[in-house]
Motif scaffolding. Structure first.
Motif, short mmCIF file in Angstrom:
data_model
loop_
_atom_site.label_atom_id
_atom_site.label_comp_id
_atom_site.label_asym_id
_atom_site.label_seq_id
_atom_site.Cartn_x
_atom_site.Cartn_y
_atom_site.Cartn_z
N LEU A 26 -154.32 -6.97 -89.29
CA LEU A 26 -154.16 -7.55 -90.62
C LEU A 26 -154.45 -9.05 -90.62
N GLU A 27 -154.21 -9.69 -89.49
CA GLU A 27 -154.38 -11.14 -89.41
C GLU A 27 -155.82 -11.53 -89.72
N GLY A 28 -155.98 -12.53 -90.57
CA GLY A 28 -157.29 -13.06 -90.90
C GLY A 28 -158.00 -12.39 -92.05
N LEU A 29 -157.44 -11.28 -92.57
CA LEU A 29 -158.14 -10.55 -93.64
C LEU A 29 -158.20 -11.37 -94.93
N THR A 605 -145.56 -19.54 -99.72
CA THR A 605 -146.46 -19.84 -98.59
C THR A 605 -145.84 -19.36 -97.28
N GLU A 606 -144.55 -19.55 -97.10
CA GLU A 606 -143.90 -19.10 -95.87
C GLU A 606 -143.90 -17.57 -95.78
N LEU A 607 -143.63 -16.90 -96.89
CA LEU A 607 -143.61 -15.44 -96.89
C LEU A 607 -145.00 -14.87 -96.67
N LEU A 608 -146.00 -15.50 -97.27
CA LEU A 608 -147.38 -15.05 -97.07
C LEU A 608 -147.80 -15.19 -95.61
N ALA A 609 -147.41 -16.28 -95.00
CA ALA A 609 -147.77 -16.50 -93.60
C ALA A 609 -147.08 -15.49 -92.69
N GLN A 610 -145.86 -15.13 -93.03
CA GLN A 610 -145.10 -14.24 -92.16
C GLN A 610 -145.46 -12.78 -92.33
N TYR A 611 -145.66 -12.34 -93.59
CA TYR A 611 -145.84 -10.92 -93.85
C TYR A 611 -147.25 -10.55 -94.30
N GLY A 612 -148.02 -11.51 -94.79
CA GLY A 612 -149.35 -11.20 -95.27
C GLY A 612 -149.35 -10.92 -96.76
N THR A 613 -150.51 -11.14 -97.38
CA THR A 613 -150.61 -11.00 -98.83
C THR A 613 -150.37 -9.58 -99.30
N ILE A 638 -141.58 -3.41 -95.24
CA ILE A 638 -142.09 -2.08 -95.61
C ILE A 638 -143.53 -2.19 -96.10
N GLY A 639 -143.79 -3.22 -96.91
CA GLY A 639 -145.15 -3.42 -97.40
C GLY A 639 -146.12 -3.69 -96.27
N ARG A 640 -145.72 -4.50 -95.31
CA ARG A 640 -146.59 -4.76 -94.16
C ARG A 640 -146.81 -3.49 -93.33
N ARG A 641 -145.78 -2.70 -93.21
CA ARG A 641 -145.91 -1.43 -92.47
C ARG A 641 -146.94 -0.53 -93.14
N LEU A 747 -157.13 4.39 -104.75
CA LEU A 747 -155.83 4.41 -105.44
C LEU A 747 -154.97 3.22 -105.03
N LEU A 748 -155.08 2.82 -103.77
CA LEU A 748 -154.24 1.75 -103.25
C LEU A 748 -154.88 0.37 -103.39
N ALA A 749 -156.16 0.31 -103.72
CA ALA A 749 -156.89 -0.96 -103.74
C ALA A 749 -156.27 -2.02 -104.65
N PRO A 750 -155.81 -1.70 -105.86
CA PRO A 750 -155.21 -2.77 -106.69
C PRO A 750 -153.96 -3.38 -106.06
N PHE A 751 -153.25 -2.59 -105.26
CA PHE A 751 -151.99 -3.04 -104.70
C PHE A 751 -152.17 -3.83 -103.40
N VAL A 752 -153.01 -3.32 -102.52
CA VAL A 752 -153.22 -3.95 -101.21
C VAL A 752 -154.73 -4.20 -101.04
N PRO A 753 -155.26 -5.19 -101.74
CA PRO A 753 -156.71 -5.35 -101.83
C PRO A 753 -157.39 -5.75 -100.52
N TYR A 754 -156.67 -6.45 -99.65
CA TYR A 754 -157.32 -6.93 -98.43
C TYR A 754 -157.52 -5.81 -97.42
N VAL A 755 -156.49 -5.05 -97.14
CA VAL A 755 -156.62 -4.02 -96.12
C VAL A 755 -157.53 -2.89 -96.61
N THR A 756 -157.48 -2.57 -97.89
CA THR A 756 -158.37 -1.51 -98.40
C THR A 756 -159.83 -1.97 -98.39
N GLU A 757 -160.08 -3.25 -98.68
CA GLU A 757 -161.45 -3.76 -98.59
C GLU A 757 -161.95 -3.73 -97.15
N GLU A 758 -161.08 -4.06 -96.22
CA GLU A 758 -161.45 -4.04 -94.81
C GLU A 758 -161.88 -2.64 -94.38
N VAL A 759 -161.08 -1.65 -94.68
CA VAL A 759 -161.41 -0.27 -94.29
C VAL A 759 -162.66 0.21 -95.01
#
Length: 866
Positions: A26-29, A605-613, A638-641, A747-759
């Motif tokens: 997930l890092e760097g996405l 900013t702290e939460l984004l750095a720790q858990y990701g967008t 849970i969201g990061r998982r 289906l998940l793209a609006p919610f988690v746009p970075y990881v779905t774009e990556e895949v």
């Protein structure tokens, strides 16, 4: 459908080139895909599309002089969910954003940051440099122009930080339509709309009682009030009647010099004999009428109250309805008048008032109590109390009410017909959640005055008006000189009205510019017009207005939402958008509003750095429209998982198994068809939920299926999908896996746009965010029975449970398995027997025992270890 959208053909597509990372992370996405989206113009608005093809959104411009907390990020993210969904549904989304950079919050930040304060009497210094070591307690006075320059300088820096944060959060806005509320374009729009309101008599200038913040030296609108408890005391004071004293109880004895009447309820028998008569005020001896009004409260205090001009809003109402005189003693600086009022002309009264003159209300109260004790008009000791007082929402001291000249826009507060029309406008809006409509209606129906839009501040949009000066140099306000629209934007403190020259500024017989600025809401109330470039870009305006959606938090229904309805009603005879989606607050863990001073603000900013967008966005999507919730860091895990699971499951499907061709026609096995049938129902449910702005249900249904897909279906069919010998059954599993992943990512793209774009990039061309939203028909009408999945999942869980209870590996073989349950359930299990045998490592054919009224159960015998 655009050429960038993915379309699943009925013919078998050729397998795309698949590149799956060895160790996806997930890092760097965020950085990777934010830059790519911008470079590719993924979210650029195509203004060639017709209005019917456009979905336009009105978003609240955040105040850049403040800081965004976690709740703000959630609210903006929830709007972005809708934008992304509508874009995937084939709409061209007009989704601009702006910065609210003018007004009091910015001035306060500039004062503290640079250690300066604005003093309009100080001349402009082109070489001014702020102090190297600013001291907020010893602020340097500077001229208005210098002060405004510092404001512009600081907000420009703040806006860079805000833009970076919003891009990291993944807001899919078109940044080429960015606006700032102090920018020239916004000033033109604000001034033009005001001039038209003025021309139609919807705006007016009037001297009247005004809520006033003595700290910031500015008027405050009704919508900006905040009721707070304020410590004080009740004082029992005697007014002198002809027969006996009349005792009143007051928390503000310093206002006794401003009393214009004593008021009791018309049905209060104690005071009916006094109605129409007079009493005299203590200490000052001023004759005061006793009158009746139904707002008086017989069961409160002594049942009879002072009406002062002015102590609170009830005083204003009494003064207006009973046509009482004005006797103002509190001035704009919060101190009592330094001059003795004319109605205190007697020597004793003037001498007594001299003890109060020029004092703050607190000091004057102490002095007045001393005078009352000396005169014998104070009974007993004061009683401590907590009274409710009106504060400016950004202020620290109770508001006073002073008589000032201010600009207003009519809003139904004094016009029943207009009020009814604005209530009806609320009925034209679709509200999500629906009960927020009541908040709007209650606010409009409870208005008691028009919308005060002028502020006695410096950094804002000026009123484009001048006034001629009479022979004594006094402004003639009823002969105002409005600017012409073609000359906008105008700053009347620097520009000259027609027929005058600069030498006539401020001199008798000359002119003076209006000194005030518009309240920031007077500009923000025009965000649809600003973003849609009303009157300056008719082509764009016709494609985006009226807008489809406004999205905002519930606390600004009374300000931002209502004010936009007012402006659109006057200018266009319509509502500015069809739908309103209202978000709730994210409160601190004690369910109180987050506060920087209390250290309860969560920093994005702290939460984004720790858990990701994606984790932050998942949490935002789990908060239903309108509902407040307490901040809890655990859901972010849970969201990061979920985001990590998407990476790993996709790697398994695409890389390990090699399921890359989403071909519904190749799906032949009943359990695979059941999976697609269940997924089709999920697509229907998620689509209906999104259409109703219920993004939380859309997420829940998609996510629930995804976890079942990973935990049950993948485990069930992976051996068949791995089968190197191939065949129809293997191709069925692979096609079903690929098709299910293809649909779920979207289906998940609006919610988690970075990881779905990556895949998506591993095996598809273009951006997933320009792909089409899944449709039921894509999954094929294969006749699958979705209920079969429940039975098969139950059987698989039973096999796992047997091994878990025996404390053996999941790879341990079973020599015998018996399934017991209703016939229909056993029939479903039997159809997936081959997969269950492989997944459970069963060495002998299972047996089935029918028990119609029992739940499915599994008994198993462990194979002896070799």
């Amino acid at each position: 459908m655009t050429d960038t959208q993915t379309h699943l053909s009925s013919t078998t597509p050729q397998p795309p080139a698949v590149v799956v990372p060895d160790k996806p992370a997930l890092e760097g996405l965020e950085d990777k895909w934010s830059k790519q989206w911008e470079a590719d113009g993924v979210y650029a608005f195509d203004r060639t599309r017709s209005r019917s093809e456009v979905y336009s959104i009105d978003t609240p411009p955040p105040t850049v002089s403040g800081t965004l907390h976690f709740g703000s990020v959630c609210s903006y993210t929830q709007c972005d969910l809708i934008a992304r969904y509508q874009r995937m549904r084939g709409k061209e989304v007009f989704y601009p954003i702006g910065w609210d950079d003018n007004g009091l919050p910015t001035e306060r930040r500039v004062q503290n940051f640079f250690g300066v304060r604005c003093d309009p009497s100080v001349p402009y210094d082109p070489d001014f440099t702020p102090p190297e070591k600013p001291d907020p307690k010893r602020q340097v006075p500077i001229g208005r122009r210098n002060f405004v320059e510092l404001c512009r300088r600081l907000v420009a820096e703040d806006e860079v930080a805000f833009e970076a944060l919003f891009k990291q959060v993944g807001l899919s806005v078109d940044w080429s339509y960015l606006y700032t509320t102090i920018g020239d374009d916004c000033q033109v729009t604000s001034q033009r709309a005001f001039l038209r309101n003025l021309d139609r008599d919807e705006a007016y200038l009037q001297e009247s009682p005004t809520l006033w913040d003595v700290t910031f030296q500015t008027a405050v609108a009704q919508a900006e009030l905040e009721a707070r408890e304020y410590p004080g005391h009740y004082y029992r004071v005697a007014f002198h009647g002809a027969d006996a004293p009349v005792w009143i109880e007051t928390t503000r004895p310093e206002l006794i010099p401003a009393v214009v009447a004593l008021i009791a309820h018309p049905d209060d028998e104690r005071y009916q004999p006094l109605f129409g008569r007079t009493v005299t005020s203590p200490v000052f001896g001023v004759e005061i009428p006793v009158v009746a009004h139904p707002l008086a409260e017989p069961d409160k205090g002594a049942g009879i109250a002072m009406c002062c001009t002015f102590g609170d809003l009830t005083d204003v109402q009494w003064w207006r309805e009973l046509q009482l005189p004005v006797r103002t003693v509190i001035q704009r600086d919060g101190r009592l008048s330094r001059e003795t009022p004319e109605w205190l002309g007697g020597e004793a009264a003037a001498t007594a008032y001299g003890e109060l003159a020029g004092k703050t209300t607190f000091s004057a109260r102490e002095a007045m109590v001393g005078l009352l004790r000396e005169s014998g008009d104070l009974e007993g000791e004061p009683k401590a109390t907590l009274r409710m007082a009106n504060f400016y929402e950004k202020g620290d001291k109770p508001l006073e009410i002073v008589s000032t000249l201010q600009w207003y826009i009519r809003n139904g507060g004094r016009d029943e017909a207009l009020r009814s029309a604005l209530v009806e406008r609320g009925n034209e809006i679709t509200w999500a959640p629906p009960y927020m409509h009541h908040r709007y209606t209650n606010w409009v129906e409870g208005l008691n005055g028009d919308w005060l839009i002028s502020r006695q501040r410096f950094f804002g949009v000026p009123f484009p008006v001048w006034y001629p000066l009479d022979d004594e140099g006094n402004p003639v306000h009823d002969r105002m000189i409005p600017a012409a629209e073609e000359t906008l934007p105008v700053d009347p403190s620097q520009a000259v009205p027609p027929g005058y020259d600069e030498s006539q500024r401020g001199v008798p017989g000359g002119f003076v510019g209006d000194p005030d600025i518009m309240d920031t809401w007077a500009t923000s109330s025009l965000t649809p017009q600003i973003a849609g470039r009303w009157e300056t870009d008719p082509d764009l305006w016709e494609r985006v207005y009226p807008m489809d959606l406004c999205s905002q938090a519930h606390d600004i229904i009374r300000t931002w939402l209502f004010s936009r309805v007012v402006r659109a009603h006057f200018e266009d005879g319509s509502v500015p958008w069809s739908d309103a989606m209202i978000s709730g607050f994210v409160l601190d863990p004690d369910r109180k509003k987050m506060s920087k001073s209390k250290g309860s603000v969560s920093t994005p900013t702290e939460l984004l750095a720790q858990y990701g967008t994606d984790a932050i966005r998942w949490r935002a999507a789990s908060l239903r429209p309108g509902l407040d919730s307490a901040f809890d860091e655990h859901p972010l895990k849970i969201g990061r998982r979920l985001a990590m699971k998407i990476l790993n499951a996709s790697k398994f499907v695409l890389g390990n198994v090699g399921s890359t061709v989403p071909d519904a026609s190749a799906v032949t096995e009943q359990v695979d068809r059941a999976l697609l049938a269940r997924l089709a129902l999920v697509v229907d449910k998620a689509t209906a939920a999104f259409d109703g702005y219920d993004y939380t249900t859309a997420l829940e249904s998609a996510e629930k299926f995804f976890w079942e897909f990973c935990d049950d279906y993948l485990e069930l069919v992976k051996e068949r999908a791995y089968d190197e010998s191939g065949g129809a059954a293997t191709e069925s599993a692979r096609a079903a896996l690929a098709l299910a992943l293809h649909v779920q990512l979207r289906l998940l793209a609006p919610f988690v746009p970075y990881v779905t774009e990556e895949v998506w990039s591993w095996w598809q061309a273009g951006s997933i965010h320009r792909a089409s939203w899944p449709e039921h028909a894509e999954l094929g009408d294969l006749g699958g029975d979705s209920s079969m999945l429940d039975a098969v999942a139950g059987a698989l869980i039973g096999l796992r449970g047997a091994k878990s209870q025996a404390k053996v590996s999941m790879r341990h073989e079973l020599s015998a398995v018996e399934f017991t349950g209703p016939q229909v359930v056993l029939d479903a299990v039997r159809q997936a027997e081959g997969d269950l045998v492989r997944a459970g490592r069963i060495t002998a054919a299972p047996t089935y025992v029918v028990a119609e009224h029992a739940e499915l159960s599994v008994s198993a015998t462990l194979a002896a270890e070799a």
